[in-house]
Design a protein around this motif. Sequence first.
Motif, PDB file in Angstrom:
ATOM      1  N   SER A 154       4.041   5.785   3.893  1.00 53.31           N
ATOM      2  CA  SER A 154       5.475   5.496   3.814  1.00 53.31           C
ATOM      3  C   SER A 154       5.873   4.666   5.025  1.00 53.31           C
ATOM      4  O   SER A 154       5.158   4.637   6.034  1.00 53.31           O
ATOM      5  CB  SER A 154       6.291   6.793   3.761  1.00 53.31           C
ATOM      6  OG  SER A 154       6.062   7.573   4.918  1.00 53.31           O
ATOM      7  N   LYS A 155       6.996   3.979   4.909  1.00 53.17           N
ATOM      8  CA  LYS A 155       7.505   3.210   6.038  1.00 53.17           C
ATOM      9  C   LYS A 155       8.019   4.166   7.099  1.00 53.17           C
ATOM     10  O   LYS A 155       8.586   5.208   6.787  1.00 53.17           O
ATOM     11  CB  LYS A 155       8.630   2.272   5.595  1.00 53.17           C
ATOM     12  CG  LYS A 155       8.141   1.109   4.761  1.00 53.17           C
ATOM     13  CD  LYS A 155       9.255   0.146   4.479  1.00 53.17           C
ATOM     14  CE  LYS A 155       8.722  -1.044   3.679  1.00 53.17           C
ATOM     15  NZ  LYS A 155       9.746  -2.065   3.479  1.00 53.17           N
ATOM     16  N   TRP A 199       0.808  -1.214   0.000  1.00 53.25           N
ATOM     17  CA  TRP A 199       0.000   0.000   0.000  1.00 53.25           C
ATOM     18  C   TRP A 199       0.846   1.271   0.000  1.00 53.25           C
ATOM     19  O   TRP A 199       0.295   2.377  -0.032  1.00 53.25           O
ATOM     20  CB  TRP A 199      -0.922   0.023   1.212  1.00 53.25           C
ATOM     21  CG  TRP A 199      -1.914  -1.106   1.271  1.00 53.25           C
ATOM     22  CD1 TRP A 199      -2.159  -2.050   0.315  1.00 53.25           C
ATOM     23  CD2 TRP A 199      -2.785  -1.401   2.354  1.00 53.25           C
ATOM     24  NE1 TRP A 199      -3.137  -2.912   0.745  1.00 53.25           N
ATOM     25  CE2 TRP A 199      -3.542  -2.544   1.997  1.00 53.25           C
ATOM     26  CE3 TRP A 199      -3.003  -0.819   3.597  1.00 53.25           C
ATOM     27  CZ2 TRP A 199      -4.496  -3.095   2.831  1.00 53.25           C
ATOM     28  CZ3 TRP A 199      -3.954  -1.379   4.431  1.00 53.25           C
ATOM     29  CH2 TRP A 199      -4.695  -2.503   4.051  1.00 53.25           C
ATOM     30  N   LEU A 200       2.168   1.143   0.052  1.00 51.75           N
ATOM     31  CA  LEU A 200       3.031   2.324   0.097  1.00 51.75           C
ATOM     32  C   LEU A 200       2.774   3.220  -1.115  1.00 51.75           C
ATOM     33  O   LEU A 200       2.510   2.734  -2.215  1.00 51.75           O
ATOM     34  CB  LEU A 200       4.505   1.916   0.131  1.00 51.75           C
ATOM     35  CG  LEU A 200       4.959   1.130   1.360  1.00 51.75           C
ATOM     36  CD1 LEU A 200       6.396   0.670   1.204  1.00 51.75           C
ATOM     37  CD2 LEU A 200       4.786   1.941   2.632  1.00 51.75           C
ATOM     38  N   GLY A 201       2.849   4.523  -0.895  1.00 50.74           N
ATOM     39  CA  GLY A 201       2.671   5.475  -1.986  1.00 50.74           C
ATOM     40  C   GLY A 201       1.430   6.319  -1.806  1.00 50.74           C
ATOM     41  O   GLY A 201       0.832   6.367  -0.735  1.00 50.74           O
ATOM     42  N   ARG A 202       1.038   6.988  -2.896  1.00 49.59           N
ATOM     43  CA  ARG A 202      -0.071   7.955  -2.865  1.00 49.59           C
ATOM     44  C   ARG A 202      -1.382   7.302  -3.264  1.00 49.59           C
ATOM     45  O   ARG A 202      -1.456   6.537  -4.219  1.00 49.59           O
ATOM     46  CB  ARG A 202       0.206   9.126  -3.787  1.00 49.59           C
ATOM     47  CG  ARG A 202      -0.968  10.132  -3.759  1.00 49.59           C
ATOM     48  CD  ARG A 202      -0.593  11.480  -4.276  1.00 49.59           C
ATOM     49  NE  ARG A 202       0.163  12.248  -3.314  1.00 49.59           N
ATOM     50  CZ  ARG A 202      -0.245  13.398  -2.792  1.00 49.59           C
ATOM     51  NH1 ARG A 202      -1.420  13.881  -3.102  1.00 49.59           N
ATOM     52  NH2 ARG A 202       0.518  14.067  -1.973  1.00 49.59           N
ATOM     53  N   TRP A 203      -2.423   7.650  -2.505  1.00 50.30           N
ATOM     54  CA  TRP A 203      -3.794   7.258  -2.759  1.00 50.30           C
ATOM     55  C   TRP A 203      -4.606   8.552  -2.828  1.00 50.30           C
ATOM     56  O   TRP A 203      -4.387   9.469  -2.042  1.00 50.30           O
ATOM     57  CB  TRP A 203      -4.311   6.364  -1.633  1.00 50.30           C
ATOM     58  CG  TRP A 203      -3.541   5.076  -1.516  1.00 50.30           C
ATOM     59  CD1 TRP A 203      -2.317   4.908  -0.943  1.00 50.30           C
ATOM     60  CD2 TRP A 203      -3.936   3.803  -1.994  1.00 50.30           C
ATOM     61  NE1 TRP A 203      -1.930   3.598  -1.040  1.00 50.30           N
ATOM     62  CE2 TRP A 203      -2.913   2.892  -1.674  1.00 50.30           C
ATOM     63  CE3 TRP A 203      -5.072   3.335  -2.651  1.00 50.30           C
ATOM     64  CZ2 TRP A 203      -2.982   1.545  -1.999  1.00 50.30           C
ATOM     65  CZ3 TRP A 203      -5.141   1.990  -2.968  1.00 50.30           C
ATOM     66  CH2 TRP A 203      -4.108   1.108  -2.649  1.00 50.30           C
ATOM     67  N   VAL A 204      -5.558   8.627  -3.755  1.00 52.73           N
ATOM     68  CA  VAL A 204      -6.289   9.868  -3.994  1.00 52.73           C
ATOM     69  C   VAL A 204      -7.750   9.702  -3.594  1.00 52.73           C
ATOM     70  O   VAL A 204      -8.395   8.706  -3.936  1.00 52.73           O
ATOM     71  CB  VAL A 204      -6.184  10.270  -5.481  1.00 52.73           C
ATOM     72  CG1 VAL A 204      -6.959  11.539  -5.754  1.00 52.73           C
ATOM     73  CG2 VAL A 204      -4.727  10.435  -5.875  1.00 52.73           C
ATOM     74  N   GLY A 205      -8.250  10.694  -2.870  1.00 58.42           N
ATOM     75  CA  GLY A 205      -9.661  10.752  -2.511  1.00 58.42           C
ATOM     76  C   GLY A 205     -10.381  11.715  -3.428  1.00 58.42           C
ATOM     77  O   GLY A 205      -9.945  11.967  -4.544  1.00 58.42           O
ATOM     78  N   LEU A 208       1.353   7.857   7.946  1.00 52.25           N
ATOM     79  CA  LEU A 208       0.231   8.144   7.073  1.00 52.25           C
ATOM     80  C   LEU A 208       0.062   9.661   7.009  1.00 52.25           C
ATOM     81  O   LEU A 208      -0.375  10.271   7.987  1.00 52.25           O
ATOM     82  CB  LEU A 208      -1.051   7.510   7.613  1.00 52.25           C
ATOM     83  CG  LEU A 208      -0.983   6.026   7.993  1.00 52.25           C
ATOM     84  CD1 LEU A 208      -2.285   5.574   8.619  1.00 52.25           C
ATOM     85  CD2 LEU A 208      -0.641   5.176   6.791  1.00 52.25           C
ATOM     86  N   GLU A 209       0.447  10.250   5.898  1.00 51.74           N
ATOM     87  CA  GLU A 209       0.237  11.685   5.702  1.00 51.74           C
ATOM     88  C   GLU A 209      -1.096  11.830   4.987  1.00 51.74           C
ATOM     89  O   GLU A 209      -1.304  11.248   3.916  1.00 51.74           O
ATOM     90  CB  GLU A 209       1.359  12.290   4.873  1.00 51.74           C
ATOM     91  CG  GLU A 209       1.204  13.776   4.682  1.00 51.74           C
ATOM     92  CD  GLU A 209       2.268  14.386   3.792  1.00 51.74           C
ATOM     93  OE1 GLU A 209       2.086  15.556   3.410  1.00 51.74           O
ATOM     94  OE2 GLU A 209       3.255  13.708   3.452  1.00 51.74           O
ATOM     95  N   MET A 210      -2.007  12.589   5.589  1.00 51.32           N
ATOM     96  CA  MET A 210      -3.368  12.642   5.070  1.00 51.32           C
ATOM     97  C   MET A 210      -3.931  14.054   5.039  1.00 51.32           C
ATOM     98  O   MET A 210      -3.677  14.837   5.947  1.00 51.32           O
ATOM     99  CB  MET A 210      -4.331  11.828   5.951  1.00 51.32           C
ATOM    100  CG  MET A 210      -3.854  10.501   6.422  1.00 51.32           C
ATOM    101  SD  MET A 210      -5.016   9.724   7.568  1.00 51.32           S
ATOM    102  CE  MET A 210      -6.111   8.966   6.406  1.00 51.32           C
ATOM    103  N   GLN A 211      -4.712  14.301   4.021  1.00 53.47           N
ATOM    104  CA  GLN A 211      -5.678  15.405   4.014  1.00 53.47           C
ATOM    105  C   GLN A 211      -7.001  14.656   3.984  1.00 53.47           C
ATOM    106  O   GLN A 211      -7.394  14.100   2.963  1.00 53.47           O
ATOM    107  CB  GLN A 211      -5.511  16.293   2.778  1.00 53.47           C
ATOM    108  CG  GLN A 211      -6.534  17.418   2.695  1.00 53.47           C
ATOM    109  CD  GLN A 211      -6.332  18.493   3.746  1.00 53.47           C
ATOM    110  OE1 GLN A 211      -5.214  18.935   3.981  1.00 53.47           O
ATOM    111  NE2 GLN A 211      -7.416  18.895   4.392  1.00 53.47           N
TER     112      GLN A 211
END
Length: 142
Positions: free
Chosen positions: A63-64, A48-54, A77-80
């Motif tokens: 990221s680890k 699941w590493l990497g960017r996911w878009v909402g 987990l960096e999130m908006q």
Amino acid sequence: MEKTALALSTLLLISGCAQNSNTAASGAPGSGTSTEQSEPHHQMTDQWLGRWVGVEGLFLDISKDDSAGAGPGHYLLEMQYGLDADQSGTFEGQATAEGISFSREDGQHLLRAGDGEATGMKWLLEKEDCLIVATGEGYCRD
């Protein structure tokens, strides 16, 4: 004498097997460590590493966690996760059998795999590779 020695050996063997099964059944730590037990979990969540878009500019970057002592199965987990400026941040997560467990200001959450339909958001319905925090909050890849 030989029969006594054989009976005693058999009794010790059975006793040793019973001790090992009791340790495993009680959940008491054996020779394995928690890191070894979580390895299958982090092998799944490492994908699941990497960017996911909402929707509407929301995103999730996984990221680890390379900080000292974090070890395998620990993530940042960096999130908006909302439209307000204060609904963003970086949160520590840990792999579980179900996904990645993490905590943020609005409580404890579990990030789990699903599809666009599972996000509960019409804009993501057609997506097949998604991560869901809760109904109404999901992030997908194309």
